[in-house]
Design a protein around this motif. Structure first.
Motif, mmCIF file in Angstrom:
data_model
loop_
_atom_site.group_PDB
_atom_site.id
_atom_site.type_symbol
_atom_site.label_atom_id
_atom_site.label_comp_id
_atom_site.label_asym_id
_atom_site.label_seq_id
_atom_site.Cartn_x
_atom_site.Cartn_y
_atom_site.Cartn_z
ATOM 1 N N GLY A 164 23.692 90.955 -13.616
ATOM 2 C CA GLY A 164 24.332 91.572 -12.465
ATOM 3 C C GLY A 164 23.470 91.433 -11.228
ATOM 4 N N GLU A 165 24.007 91.630 -10.098
ATOM 5 C CA GLU A 165 25.377 91.992 -9.840
ATOM 6 C C GLU A 165 26.244 90.737 -9.817
ATOM 7 N N LEU A 166 27.407 90.839 -10.402
ATOM 8 C CA LEU A 166 28.414 89.796 -10.306
ATOM 9 C C LEU A 166 29.721 90.488 -9.974
ATOM 10 N N GLY A 167 30.656 89.748 -9.433
ATOM 11 C CA GLY A 167 31.928 90.400 -9.153
ATOM 12 C C GLY A 167 32.729 89.716 -8.079
ATOM 13 N N LEU A 168 33.569 90.536 -7.438
ATOM 14 C CA LEU A 168 34.488 90.058 -6.400
ATOM 15 C C LEU A 168 34.418 91.021 -5.228
ATOM 16 N N ASP A 169 34.234 90.491 -4.029
ATOM 17 C CA ASP A 169 34.242 91.336 -2.833
ATOM 18 C C ASP A 169 35.193 90.714 -1.820
ATOM 19 N N TYR A 170 36.431 91.189 -1.821
ATOM 20 C CA TYR A 170 37.451 90.613 -0.948
ATOM 21 C C TYR A 170 37.389 91.206 0.458
ATOM 22 N N LEU A 171 36.522 92.201 0.649
ATOM 23 C CA LEU A 171 36.306 92.709 2.002
ATOM 24 C C LEU A 171 35.415 91.734 2.760
ATOM 25 N N ARG A 172 34.338 91.282 2.110
ATOM 26 C CA ARG A 172 33.404 90.338 2.738
ATOM 27 C C ARG A 172 33.913 88.899 2.691
ATOM 28 N N GLY A 173 34.691 88.599 1.660
ATOM 29 C CA GLY A 173 35.178 87.227 1.515
ATOM 30 C C GLY A 173 36.679 87.226 1.318
ATOM 31 N N PRO A 174 37.448 87.468 2.400
ATOM 32 C CA PRO A 174 38.894 87.683 2.244
ATOM 33 C C PRO A 174 39.730 86.402 2.181
ATOM 34 N N THR A 175 39.196 85.258 2.612
ATOM 35 C CA THR A 175 40.049 84.059 2.667
ATOM 36 C C THR A 175 40.362 83.569 1.255
#
Ligand SMILES: [Zn+2]
Length: 262
Positions: free
Chosen positions: A92-103
């Motif tokens: 970790g950390e792994l995951g998805l951050d669609y706030l920082r990377g929305p495209t």
């Protein structure tokens, strides 16, 4: 019993100046175990210089790293992760951050590296530390598509009891921190009493997430204050909240925590 901060960044350069004093203060308040979150290969190296009795390393590629690193470098980092992970207590950390990377391009690459790291964690039988922001539906779908049954924590959790339950079903705990000490986060504050106490772990995310804002350096012993906030919202005794979280973290990450007194 002594207590564990389930997620912090002790190797962060912002901690360099006062690290020893920060650790001493934490230990005096009963916080003697620290699980560091890993963000990129430089951070993994710094963690090795900080790790000592009770300070545990996790290595991973943070979604912000995935968004901001050129593909060739990222691929190399993933290969390094394969071999270096044996020295860490988790991935970790792994995951998805669609706030920082929305495209859509950014989302796609984040999903790719999330999946690849989940595969590595599963192959190595290591717990995971997930960073999921505005992407819970996709994260849950990917975890389910991979057959579920992971173990680890969803760090910085601030969702509903239903969302916590969905992660629980997949074998994950929800890690709760300074959201409870800040204004807002109404859903979490309202629903906390409906999340089973055994499903909750505590974290500081220090040096980030200081209750008074970004410019201040947060500290691991704030988990004692987070536990008090849990008491205010649920009526559960503070010591029990801390004990239960620490017990869960010891089991999840296989910690030997040599300073424990129980
Ligand atoms: Zn973190």
């Amino acid at each position: 019993m002594t207590w564990i901060d389930g997620h912090c960044h002790l190797a962060d350069r912002r901690m360099d100046r006062d690290r020893q004093e920060i650790l001493t203060t934490a230990r005096l308040r009963g916080v003697t175990g620290f699980v560091m979150g890993g963000v990129d290969p430089d951070d993994w190296s710094r963690q090795r210089t900080v790790a000592e009795c009770g300070i545990y390393m996790t290595f991973g590629l943070h979604p912000w790293t995935v968004i901001n690193t050129e593909p060739a470098k990222l691929q190399k980092a993933l290969e390094q992760l394969h071999t270096k992970l044996k020295d860490a207590v988790g991935l970790g950390e792994l995951g998805l951050d669609y706030l920082r990377g929305p495209t859509s391009t950014s989302r796609a690459i984040q999903r790719t590296y999330f999946t690849r790291q989940l595969e590595i964690a599963r192959d190595a039988d290591k717990p995971v530390v997930l960073h999921i922001v505005k992407a819970h539906d996709d994260a849950l779908k990917l975890l389910r598509d991979m057959g579920g049954r992971f173990h680890g924590i969803v760090h910085g959790f601030s969702g509903s009891a239903d969302l916590a339950g969905a992660y629980l079903k997949l074998g994950l705990h929800v890690s709760i921190g300074c959201a409870l000490l800040k204004s807002g986060y109404k859903v979490l504050k309202r629903e906390l009493k409906h999340i089973p106490e055994t499903a909750i772990t505590l974290e500081s995310d220090a040096p980030d997430m200081h209750p008074s804002g970004r410019t201040n350096i947060n500290r691991p012993d704030i988990i004692v204050d987070v536990a008090k906030a849990v008491t205010d919202l649920t009526g559960r005794p503070t010591a029990k909240v801390l004990d239960q979280s620490s017990k869960a973290l010891r089991i999840l990450f296989g910690l030997d925590d040599p300073i424990r007194s129980d």
